[in-house]
Scaffold this motif. Structure first.
Motif, PDB file in Angstrom:
ATOM      1  N   LEU A  76       0.831  -1.206   0.000  1.00 35.61           N
ATOM      2  CA  LEU A  76       0.000   0.000   0.000  1.00 35.61           C
ATOM      3  C   LEU A  76       0.863   1.252   0.000  1.00 35.61           C
ATOM      4  O   LEU A  76       0.583   2.215  -0.725  1.00 35.61           O
ATOM      5  CB  LEU A  76      -0.932   0.005   1.206  1.00 35.61           C
ATOM      6  CG  LEU A  76      -1.830   1.229   1.357  1.00 35.61           C
ATOM      7  CD1 LEU A  76      -2.825   1.307   0.215  1.00 35.61           C
ATOM      8  CD2 LEU A  76      -2.555   1.182   2.691  1.00 35.61           C
ATOM      9  N   ALA A  77       1.930   1.245   0.781  1.00 33.35           N
ATOM     10  CA  ALA A  77       2.828   2.405   0.821  1.00 33.35           C
ATOM     11  C   ALA A  77       3.479   2.643  -0.536  1.00 33.35           C
ATOM     12  O   ALA A  77       3.570   3.786  -0.999  1.00 33.35           O
ATOM     13  CB  ALA A  77       3.887   2.214   1.896  1.00 33.35           C
ATOM     14  N   VAL A  78       3.918   1.578  -1.186  1.00 31.90           N
ATOM     15  CA  VAL A  78       4.545   1.720  -2.509  1.00 31.90           C
ATOM     16  C   VAL A  78       3.528   2.215  -3.529  1.00 31.90           C
ATOM     17  O   VAL A  78       3.828   3.085  -4.359  1.00 31.90           O
ATOM     18  CB  VAL A  78       5.173   0.379  -2.947  1.00 31.90           C
ATOM     19  CG1 VAL A  78       5.567   0.400  -4.405  1.00 31.90           C
ATOM     20  CG2 VAL A  78       6.368   0.049  -2.073  1.00 31.90           C
ATOM     21  N   LEU A  79       2.304   1.691  -3.470  1.00 32.47           N
ATOM     22  CA  LEU A  79       1.257   2.136  -4.392  1.00 32.47           C
ATOM     23  C   LEU A  79       0.944   3.621  -4.200  1.00 32.47           C
ATOM     24  O   LEU A  79       0.890   4.378  -5.182  1.00 32.47           O
ATOM     25  CB  LEU A  79      -0.006   1.300  -4.184  1.00 32.47           C
ATOM     26  CG  LEU A  79      -1.219   1.714  -5.010  1.00 32.47           C
ATOM     27  CD1 LEU A  79      -0.965   1.422  -6.484  1.00 32.47           C
ATOM     28  CD2 LEU A  79      -2.453   1.008  -4.523  1.00 32.47           C
ATOM     29  N   LEU A  80       0.765   4.035  -2.956  1.00 37.78           N
ATOM     30  CA  LEU A  80       0.470   5.445  -2.698  1.00 37.78           C
ATOM     31  C   LEU A  80       1.627   6.353  -3.108  1.00 37.78           C
ATOM     32  O   LEU A  80       1.404   7.431  -3.669  1.00 37.78           O
ATOM     33  CB  LEU A  80       0.141   5.654  -1.220  1.00 37.78           C
ATOM     34  CG  LEU A  80      -1.207   5.121  -0.737  1.00 37.78           C
ATOM     35  CD1 LEU A  80      -1.335   5.318   0.757  1.00 37.78           C
ATOM     36  CD2 LEU A  80      -2.337   5.798  -1.463  1.00 37.78           C
ATOM     37  N   ALA A  81       2.849   5.923  -2.815  1.00 45.90           N
ATOM     38  CA  ALA A  81       4.005   6.738  -3.206  1.00 45.90           C
ATOM     39  C   ALA A  81       4.098   6.845  -4.725  1.00 45.90           C
ATOM     40  O   ALA A  81       4.386   7.919  -5.266  1.00 45.90           O
ATOM     41  CB  ALA A  81       5.284   6.146  -2.635  1.00 45.90           C
ATOM     42  N   GLY A  82       3.844   5.756  -5.412  1.00 46.96           N
ATOM     43  CA  GLY A  82       3.875   5.795  -6.877  1.00 46.96           C
ATOM     44  C   GLY A  82       2.824   6.724  -7.452  1.00 46.96           C
ATOM     45  O   GLY A  82       3.087   7.489  -8.390  1.00 46.96           O
ATOM     46  N   LEU A  83       1.622   6.667  -6.902  1.00 45.30           N
ATOM     47  CA  LEU A  83       0.558   7.564  -7.368  1.00 45.30           C
ATOM     48  C   LEU A  83       0.893   9.020  -7.081  1.00 45.30           C
ATOM     49  O   LEU A  83       0.664   9.900  -7.923  1.00 45.30           O
ATOM     50  CB  LEU A  83      -0.769   7.192  -6.700  1.00 45.30           C
ATOM     51  CG  LEU A  83      -1.396   5.866  -7.124  1.00 45.30           C
ATOM     52  CD1 LEU A  83      -2.606   5.560  -6.259  1.00 45.30           C
ATOM     53  CD2 LEU A  83      -1.762   5.896  -8.585  1.00 45.30           C
ATOM     54  N   ALA A  84       1.443   9.282  -5.905  1.00 49.30           N
ATOM     55  CA  ALA A  84       1.790  10.661  -5.557  1.00 49.30           C
ATOM     56  C   ALA A  84       2.903  11.189  -6.445  1.00 49.30           C
ATOM     57  O   ALA A  84       2.827  12.325  -6.924  1.00 49.30           O
ATOM     58  CB  ALA A  84       2.199  10.734  -4.090  1.00 49.30           C
ATOM     59  N   ILE A  85       3.901  10.387  -6.690  1.00 52.16           N
ATOM     60  CA  ILE A  85       5.017  10.835  -7.543  1.00 52.16           C
ATOM     61  C   ILE A  85       4.547  11.028  -8.971  1.00 52.16           C
ATOM     62  O   ILE A  85       4.930  11.994  -9.636  1.00 52.16           O
ATOM     63  CB  ILE A  85       6.190   9.835  -7.443  1.00 52.16           C
ATOM     64  CG1 ILE A  85       6.802   9.932  -6.049  1.00 52.16           C
ATOM     65  CG2 ILE A  85       7.225  10.099  -8.514  1.00 52.16           C
ATOM     66  CD1 ILE A  85       7.817   8.862  -5.744  1.00 52.16           C
ATOM     67  N   ARG A  86       3.673  10.130  -9.458  1.00 48.39           N
ATOM     68  CA  ARG A  86       3.132  10.300 -10.809  1.00 48.39           C
ATOM     69  C   ARG A  86       2.347  11.603 -10.916  1.00 48.39           C
ATOM     70  O   ARG A  86       2.477  12.337 -11.901  1.00 48.39           O
ATOM     71  CB  ARG A  86       2.225   9.123 -11.148  1.00 48.39           C
ATOM     72  CG  ARG A  86       1.703   9.189 -12.576  1.00 48.39           C
ATOM     73  CD  ARG A  86       0.602   8.231 -12.800  1.00 48.39           C
ATOM     74  NE  ARG A  86      -0.545   8.666 -11.987  1.00 48.39           N
ATOM     75  CZ  ARG A  86      -1.677   8.030 -11.919  1.00 48.39           C
ATOM     76  NH1 ARG A  86      -1.828   6.887 -12.542  1.00 48.39           N
ATOM     77  NH2 ARG A  86      -2.665   8.497 -11.187  1.00 48.39           N
ATOM     78  N   ASP A  87       1.550  11.910  -9.898  1.00 46.24           N
ATOM     79  CA  ASP A  87       0.785  13.160  -9.935  1.00 46.24           C
ATOM     80  C   ASP A  87       1.696  14.386  -9.839  1.00 46.24           C
ATOM     81  O   ASP A  87       1.435  15.394 -10.486  1.00 46.24           O
ATOM     82  CB  ASP A  87      -0.234  13.196  -8.799  1.00 46.24           C
ATOM     83  CG  ASP A  87      -1.410  12.269  -9.046  1.00 46.24           C
ATOM     84  OD1 ASP A  87      -1.566  11.807 -10.208  1.00 46.24           O
ATOM     85  OD2 ASP A  87      -2.149  11.996  -8.096  1.00 46.24           O
ATOM     86  N   LEU A  88       2.746  14.306  -9.045  1.00 46.27           N
ATOM     87  CA  LEU A  88       3.678  15.442  -8.932  1.00 46.27           C
ATOM     88  C   LEU A  88       4.440  15.674 -10.222  1.00 46.27           C
ATOM     89  O   LEU A  88       4.599  16.810 -10.665  1.00 46.27           O
ATOM     90  CB  LEU A  88       4.645  15.213  -7.780  1.00 46.27           C
ATOM     91  CG  LEU A  88       4.101  15.444  -6.374  1.00 46.27           C
ATOM     92  CD1 LEU A  88       5.120  15.016  -5.349  1.00 46.27           C
ATOM     93  CD2 LEU A  88       3.734  16.905  -6.188  1.00 46.27           C
ATOM     94  N   VAL A  89       4.904  14.596 -10.833  1.00 45.28           N
ATOM     95  CA  VAL A  89       5.650  14.733 -12.082  1.00 45.28           C
ATOM     96  C   VAL A  89       4.730  15.102 -13.226  1.00 45.28           C
ATOM     97  O   VAL A  89       5.083  15.896 -14.091  1.00 45.28           O
ATOM     98  CB  VAL A  89       6.435  13.429 -12.379  1.00 45.28           C
ATOM     99  CG1 VAL A  89       7.078  13.465 -13.745  1.00 45.28           C
ATOM    100  CG2 VAL A  89       7.481  13.189 -11.306  1.00 45.28           C
ATOM    101  N   GLY A  90       3.529  14.566 -13.215  1.00 41.87           N
ATOM    102  CA  GLY A  90       2.577  14.862 -14.291  1.00 41.87           C
ATOM    103  C   GLY A  90       2.064  16.283 -14.274  1.00 41.87           C
ATOM    104  O   GLY A  90       1.606  16.793 -15.280  1.00 41.87           O
ATOM    105  N   ARG A  91       2.124  16.956 -13.149  1.00 39.33           N
ATOM    106  CA  ARG A  91       1.624  18.331 -13.039  1.00 39.33           C
ATOM    107  C   ARG A  91       2.550  19.330 -13.723  1.00 39.33           C
ATOM    108  O   ARG A  91       2.157  20.452 -13.973  1.00 39.33           O
ATOM    109  CB  ARG A  91       1.483  18.734 -11.576  1.00 39.33           C
ATOM    110  CG  ARG A  91       0.569  17.865 -10.797  1.00 39.33           C
ATOM    111  CD  ARG A  91      -0.802  18.446 -10.764  1.00 39.33           C
ATOM    112  NE  ARG A  91      -1.657  17.626  -9.929  1.00 39.33           N
ATOM    113  CZ  ARG A  91      -2.910  17.370 -10.216  1.00 39.33           C
ATOM    114  NH1 ARG A  91      -3.443  17.864 -11.298  1.00 39.33           N
ATOM    115  NH2 ARG A  91      -3.634  16.622  -9.427  1.00 39.33           N
ATOM    116  N   ARG A  92       3.756  18.949 -14.006  1.00 37.97           N
ATOM    117  CA  ARG A  92       4.709  19.893 -14.592  1.00 37.97           C
ATOM    118  C   ARG A  92       4.430  20.139 -16.069  1.00 37.97           C
ATOM    119  O   ARG A  92       4.941  21.081 -16.643  1.00 37.97           O
ATOM    120  CB  ARG A  92       6.135  19.362 -14.435  1.00 37.97           C
ATOM    121  CG  ARG A  92       6.588  19.359 -13.012  1.00 37.97           C
ATOM    122  CD  ARG A  92       7.995  18.884 -12.905  1.00 37.97           C
ATOM    123  NE  ARG A  92       8.390  18.818 -11.515  1.00 37.97           N
ATOM    124  CZ  ARG A  92       9.500  18.305 -11.089  1.00 37.97           C
ATOM    125  NH1 ARG A  92      10.351  17.775 -11.953  1.00 37.97           N
ATOM    126  NH2 ARG A  92       9.798  18.275  -9.816  1.00 37.97           N
TER     127      ARG A  92
END
Length: 93
Positions: A76-92
Motif C-alpha cells: 500500500l505504501a509503494v502504491l500510494l508513493a507511486g501515485l503521488a510521484i506520478r501526480d507530482l511529475v505529471g503536473r509539470r
C-alpha cells in the motif's frame, strides 16, 4: 456550488506523506518480526507471550499473519508513493 479545491500539488504531497508514514510503520513491524524470530518469543502487550517452544503452531501462524500484514502495508505504501510521484511529475506538463 463548486468550491475550489486545494492547489494541484497539495494532494500528492499529502498522499506521499501518508505513504511515508505507512512505510515507517512497516519498518517498525518488520523489526518486531525479526526480533521475535531471533528470540523465539512473540511479545504480547496485553496478554501472555507466545513462545515457539511451548506453542509452535500458534507462534508460526501469528508470525505468518504479521508478515502478511507488513507485506500488505508495504504494498500500500509503494502504491500510494507511486501515485503521488506520478501526480507530482505529471503536473509539470
Amino acid at each position: 456550488m463548486n468550491r475550489p479545491g486545494p492547489s494541484g500539488w497539495i494532494k500528492p504531497i499529502l498522499t506521499l506523506a501518508i505513504a511515508i508514514l505507512i512505510g515507517w510503520f512497516c519498518v517498525i513491524g518488520a523489526r518486531e518480526i525479526v526480533q521475535s524470530l531471533d528470540a523465539g518469543v512473540l511479545n504480547n502487550r496485553k496478554g501472555p507471550d507466545v513462545l515457539l517452544a511451548d506453542r509452535p503452531l500458534l507462534y508460526w501462524s501469528l508470525v505468518g499473519f504479521y508478515v502478511a500484514s507488513v507485506a500488505a502495508g508495504a504494498g500500500l505504501a509503494v502504491l500510494l508513493a507511486g501515485l503521488a510521484i506520478r501526480d507530482l511529475v505529471g503536473r509539470r506538463d
